[in-house]
Design a protein around this motif. Sequence first.
Motif, PDB file in Angstrom:
ATOM      1  N   VAL A 188      50.649  48.279  56.077  1.00  0.00           N
ATOM      2  CA  VAL A 188      49.361  47.994  56.718  1.00  0.00           C
ATOM      3  C   VAL A 188      48.199  48.032  55.720  1.00  0.00           C
ATOM      4  N   ASN A 189      48.488  47.975  54.404  1.00  0.00           N
ATOM      5  CA  ASN A 189      47.389  48.128  53.450  1.00  0.00           C
ATOM      6  C   ASN A 189      46.373  46.995  53.518  1.00  0.00           C
ATOM      7  N   GLN A 190      46.788  45.780  53.875  1.00  0.00           N
ATOM      8  CA  GLN A 190      45.800  44.700  53.997  1.00  0.00           C
ATOM      9  C   GLN A 190      44.882  44.931  55.193  1.00  0.00           C
ATOM     10  N   MET A 191      45.436  45.475  56.260  1.00  0.00           N
ATOM     11  CA  MET A 191      44.614  45.799  57.423  1.00  0.00           C
ATOM     12  C   MET A 191      43.650  46.935  57.069  1.00  0.00           C
ATOM     13  N   THR A 192      44.158  47.952  56.366  1.00  0.00           N
ATOM     14  CA  THR A 192      43.323  49.062  55.925  1.00  0.00           C
ATOM     15  C   THR A 192      42.201  48.545  55.042  1.00  0.00           C
ATOM     16  N   LEU A 193      42.547  47.644  54.137  1.00  0.00           N
ATOM     17  CA  LEU A 193      41.566  47.096  53.196  1.00  0.00           C
ATOM     18  C   LEU A 193      40.467  46.359  53.948  1.00  0.00           C
ATOM     19  N   LYS A 194      40.834  45.492  54.874  1.00  0.00           N
ATOM     20  CA  LYS A 194      39.837  44.681  55.574  1.00  0.00           C
ATOM     21  C   LYS A 194      39.057  45.480  56.604  1.00  0.00           C
ATOM     22  N   SER A 195      39.749  46.200  57.474  1.00  0.00           N
ATOM     23  CA  SER A 195      39.038  46.861  58.570  1.00  0.00           C
ATOM     24  C   SER A 195      38.381  48.158  58.144  1.00  0.00           C
ATOM     25  N   GLY A 196      39.000  48.893  57.251  1.00  0.00           N
ATOM     26  CA  GLY A 196      38.434  50.180  56.843  1.00  0.00           C
ATOM     27  C   GLY A 196      37.566  50.091  55.612  1.00  0.00           C
ATOM     28  N   VAL A 197      38.162  49.677  54.514  1.00  0.00           N
ATOM     29  CA  VAL A 197      37.470  49.684  53.226  1.00  0.00           C
ATOM     30  C   VAL A 197      36.321  48.673  53.201  1.00  0.00           C
TER      31      VAL A 197
ATOM     32  N   SER B 106      35.954  46.830  39.774  1.00  0.00           N
ATOM     33  CA  SER B 106      34.780  46.077  39.341  1.00  0.00           C
ATOM     34  C   SER B 106      34.017  45.522  40.527  1.00  0.00           C
ATOM     35  N   ILE B 107      32.777  45.127  40.241  1.00  0.00           N
ATOM     36  CA  ILE B 107      31.952  44.402  41.207  1.00  0.00           C
ATOM     37  C   ILE B 107      31.532  43.125  40.487  1.00  0.00           C
ATOM     38  N   GLU B 108      31.900  41.990  41.046  1.00  0.00           N
ATOM     39  CA  GLU B 108      31.644  40.717  40.388  1.00  0.00           C
ATOM     40  C   GLU B 108      30.620  39.899  41.167  1.00  0.00           C
ATOM     41  N   ASP B 109      29.655  39.363  40.440  1.00  0.00           N
ATOM     42  CA  ASP B 109      28.600  38.516  41.013  1.00  0.00           C
ATOM     43  C   ASP B 109      27.816  39.200  42.129  1.00  0.00           C
ATOM     44  N   GLY B 110      27.894  40.523  42.206  1.00  0.00           N
ATOM     45  CA  GLY B 110      27.160  41.261  43.228  1.00  0.00           C
ATOM     46  C   GLY B 110      27.662  41.056  44.642  1.00  0.00           C
ATOM     47  N   THR B 111      28.799  40.333  44.789  1.00  0.00           N
ATOM     48  CA  THR B 111      29.300  40.049  46.136  1.00  0.00           C
ATOM     49  C   THR B 111      30.786  40.352  46.317  1.00  0.00           C
ATOM     50  N   LEU B 112      31.518  40.500  45.221  1.00  0.00           N
ATOM     51  CA  LEU B 112      32.972  40.694  45.289  1.00  0.00           C
ATOM     52  C   LEU B 112      33.330  42.041  44.686  1.00  0.00           C
ATOM     53  N   VAL B 113      34.010  42.876  45.465  1.00  0.00           N
ATOM     54  CA  VAL B 113      34.446  44.186  44.988  1.00  0.00           C
ATOM     55  C   VAL B 113      35.956  44.138  44.788  1.00  0.00           C
ATOM     56  N   LYS B 114      36.388  44.574  43.608  1.00  0.00           N
ATOM     57  CA  LYS B 114      37.819  44.674  43.324  1.00  0.00           C
ATOM     58  C   LYS B 114      38.178  46.150  43.278  1.00  0.00           C
ATOM     59  N   VAL B 115      39.168  46.510  44.076  1.00  0.00           N
ATOM     60  CA  VAL B 115      39.641  47.886  44.150  1.00  0.00           C
ATOM     61  C   VAL B 115      41.134  47.905  43.871  1.00  0.00           C
TER      62      VAL B 115
ATOM     63  N   ILE C 242      27.751  42.652  49.883  1.00  0.00           N
ATOM     64  CA  ILE C 242      29.152  42.452  49.512  1.00  0.00           C
ATOM     65  C   ILE C 242      29.800  41.524  50.543  1.00  0.00           C
ATOM     66  N   GLU C 243      30.445  40.479  50.048  1.00  0.00           N
ATOM     67  CA  GLU C 243      31.068  39.498  50.931  1.00  0.00           C
ATOM     68  C   GLU C 243      32.561  39.699  51.070  1.00  0.00           C
ATOM     69  N   GLN C 244      33.198  40.248  50.022  1.00  0.00           N
ATOM     70  CA  GLN C 244      34.650  40.364  50.064  1.00  0.00           C
ATOM     71  C   GLN C 244      35.108  41.551  49.229  1.00  0.00           C
ATOM     72  N   VAL C 245      36.170  42.204  49.693  1.00  0.00           N
ATOM     73  CA  VAL C 245      36.811  43.283  48.964  1.00  0.00           C
ATOM     74  C   VAL C 245      38.264  42.888  48.799  1.00  0.00           C
ATOM     75  N   ILE C 246      38.757  42.918  47.557  1.00  0.00           N
ATOM     76  CA  ILE C 246      40.154  42.570  47.326  1.00  0.00           C
ATOM     77  C   ILE C 246      40.855  43.699  46.580  1.00  0.00           C
ATOM     78  N   ASN C 247      42.143  43.819  46.849  1.00  0.00           N
ATOM     79  CA  ASN C 247      42.982  44.810  46.177  1.00  0.00           C
ATOM     80  C   ASN C 247      43.675  44.127  45.008  1.00  0.00           C
ATOM     81  N   VAL C 248      43.560  44.714  43.833  1.00  0.00           N
ATOM     82  CA  VAL C 248      44.247  44.223  42.644  1.00  0.00           C
ATOM     83  C   VAL C 248      45.449  45.136  42.432  1.00  0.00           C
ATOM     84  N   GLU C 249      46.630  44.561  42.525  1.00  0.00           N
ATOM     85  CA  GLU C 249      47.836  45.376  42.403  1.00  0.00           C
ATOM     86  C   GLU C 249      48.094  45.717  40.942  1.00  0.00           C
ATOM     87  N   ALA C 250      48.626  46.913  40.734  1.00  0.00           N
ATOM     88  CA  ALA C 250      48.897  47.391  39.369  1.00  0.00           C
ATOM     89  C   ALA C 250      49.977  46.572  38.693  1.00  0.00           C
TER      90      ALA C 250
END
Length: 80
Positions: A52-61, A32-41, A72-80
Amino acid sequence: MTQEELKKNVEKALEEIRPFLQSDGGNISLLSIEDGTLVKVQLEGACTNCSVNQMTLKSGVEMTIKKYAPQIEQVINVEA
């Protein structure tokens, strides 16, 4: 930028990143994309328990998504 354009740009960013994740046995999905600034992947496959998934998430994604959608201000990983 409309919500639809924003989603398309985020998807373009994920398409750019996906081959790198897949080469390591992983993948990524846009939840999802929330409030036009937060991406949930959701990181998938080998990426779910990679140390290293948090590093991948921040530096790459996050960096790639911001290239396509600067608001977009922030990207967060939602765990299954």
